[in-house]
Design a protein around this motif. Structure first.
Motif, mmCIF file in Angstrom:
data_model
loop_
_atom_site.group_PDB
_atom_site.id
_atom_site.type_symbol
_atom_site.label_atom_id
_atom_site.label_comp_id
_atom_site.label_asym_id
_atom_site.label_seq_id
_atom_site.Cartn_x
_atom_site.Cartn_y
_atom_site.Cartn_z
ATOM 1 N N GLU A 194 0.827 -1.200 0.000
ATOM 2 C CA GLU A 194 0.000 0.000 0.000
ATOM 3 C C GLU A 194 0.866 1.256 0.000
ATOM 4 O O GLU A 194 0.583 2.218 -0.719
ATOM 5 C CB GLU A 194 -0.928 0.016 1.211
ATOM 6 C CG GLU A 194 -2.078 -0.951 1.115
ATOM 7 C CD GLU A 194 -2.987 -0.887 2.333
ATOM 8 O OE1 GLU A 194 -2.989 0.153 3.038
ATOM 9 O OE2 GLU A 194 -3.705 -1.867 2.569
ATOM 10 N N LEU A 195 1.936 1.257 0.800
ATOM 11 C CA LEU A 195 2.832 2.409 0.841
ATOM 12 C C LEU A 195 3.517 2.604 -0.510
ATOM 13 O O LEU A 195 3.629 3.731 -0.996
ATOM 14 C CB LEU A 195 3.871 2.225 1.955
ATOM 15 C CG LEU A 195 4.832 3.380 2.173
ATOM 16 C CD1 LEU A 195 4.073 4.643 2.543
ATOM 17 C CD2 LEU A 195 5.833 3.020 3.253
ATOM 18 N N ASP A 196 3.938 1.518 -1.114
ATOM 19 C CA ASP A 196 4.561 1.593 -2.431
ATOM 20 C C ASP A 196 3.581 2.144 -3.457
ATOM 21 O O ASP A 196 3.941 2.989 -4.286
ATOM 22 C CB ASP A 196 5.059 0.203 -2.859
ATOM 23 C CG ASP A 196 5.813 0.253 -4.161
ATOM 24 O OD1 ASP A 196 6.713 1.112 -4.304
ATOM 25 O OD2 ASP A 196 5.497 -0.567 -5.052
ATOM 26 N N THR A 252 1.102 4.126 -2.843
ATOM 27 C CA THR A 252 0.931 5.548 -2.542
ATOM 28 C C THR A 252 2.088 6.354 -3.112
ATOM 29 O O THR A 252 1.884 7.422 -3.697
ATOM 30 C CB THR A 252 0.840 5.771 -1.019
ATOM 31 O OG1 THR A 252 -0.268 5.032 -0.515
ATOM 32 C CG2 THR A 252 0.678 7.235 -0.680
ATOM 33 N N HIS A 253 3.285 5.843 -2.976
ATOM 34 C CA HIS A 253 4.457 6.552 -3.484
ATOM 35 C C HIS A 253 4.468 6.633 -5.009
ATOM 36 O O HIS A 253 5.111 7.512 -5.572
ATOM 37 C CB HIS A 253 5.738 5.886 -2.995
ATOM 38 C CG HIS A 253 5.985 6.118 -1.545
ATOM 39 N ND1 HIS A 253 6.913 5.407 -0.829
ATOM 40 C CD2 HIS A 253 5.433 6.974 -0.650
ATOM 41 C CE1 HIS A 253 6.925 5.816 0.420
ATOM 42 N NE2 HIS A 253 6.026 6.770 0.559
ATOM 43 N N TRP A 292 1.568 12.079 -5.027
ATOM 44 C CA TRP A 292 2.737 11.924 -4.164
ATOM 45 C C TRP A 292 3.973 12.506 -4.855
ATOM 46 O O TRP A 292 4.767 13.215 -4.247
ATOM 47 C CB TRP A 292 2.961 10.456 -3.823
ATOM 48 C CG TRP A 292 4.099 10.258 -2.867
ATOM 49 C CD1 TRP A 292 5.390 9.985 -3.173
ATOM 50 C CD2 TRP A 292 4.050 10.353 -1.447
ATOM 51 N NE1 TRP A 292 6.152 9.895 -2.045
ATOM 52 C CE2 TRP A 292 5.348 10.113 -0.969
ATOM 53 C CE3 TRP A 292 3.037 10.607 -0.545
ATOM 54 C CZ2 TRP A 292 5.654 10.129 0.382
ATOM 55 C CZ3 TRP A 292 3.349 10.608 0.807
ATOM 56 C CH2 TRP A 292 4.650 10.380 1.251
#
Length: 125
Positions: free
Chosen positions: A99-101, A103-104, A109
């Motif tokens: 999920e963080l990847d 988002t990035h 972002w």
């Protein structure tokens, strides 16, 4: 053509149109039943697809954790509660990392990256 012949002809046409309408109504009823059946089949297929996706995700998580043995799975399917908690924690960590990847990789972002850099520099004493 006499009036009687015209009336007879119109009655025949009316009868033919009525017969067609009844046939179409019967066809429509059959098609509606078929549509309902197909919708039920589609719902079942979607449910099965979702189950298969979850199974695939679980398998990918096991592989990303280093295989079944590394994830705490016994090949026979037995798990200790401790290993099961460890596997669940690793699964959640991998999910959060994905999920963080994601988002990035979003446009927002990347666009706001310079603003975050300036803010970070301004917060320093």
């Amino acid at each position: 053509m006499s009036e009687h012949e015209e009336i007879t002809k119109l009655r025949a046409e009316h009868k033919e149109i009525s017969d067609r309408a009844e046939a179409l109504a019967a066809d429509l009823a059959v098609l509606r039943q078929e549509r309902a059946s197909l919708r039920a089949e589609l719902a079942a297929t979607r449910e099965e697809r979702d189950k298969m996706r979850l199974a695939l995700l679980d398998a990918e998580l096991v592989l990303s954790a280093g295989g079944a043995e590394a994830a705490g799975f016994d090949v026979t399917g037995d798990q200790t509660p401790e290993r099961q908690r460890l596997f669940e924690a690793e699964r959640r960590a991998a999910e959060m990392a994905r999920e963080l990847d994601a988002t990035h990789r979003t446009v927002s972002w990347r666009v706001t990256a310079p603003l975050r850099a300036v803010r970070k520099k301004m917060d320093r004493p």
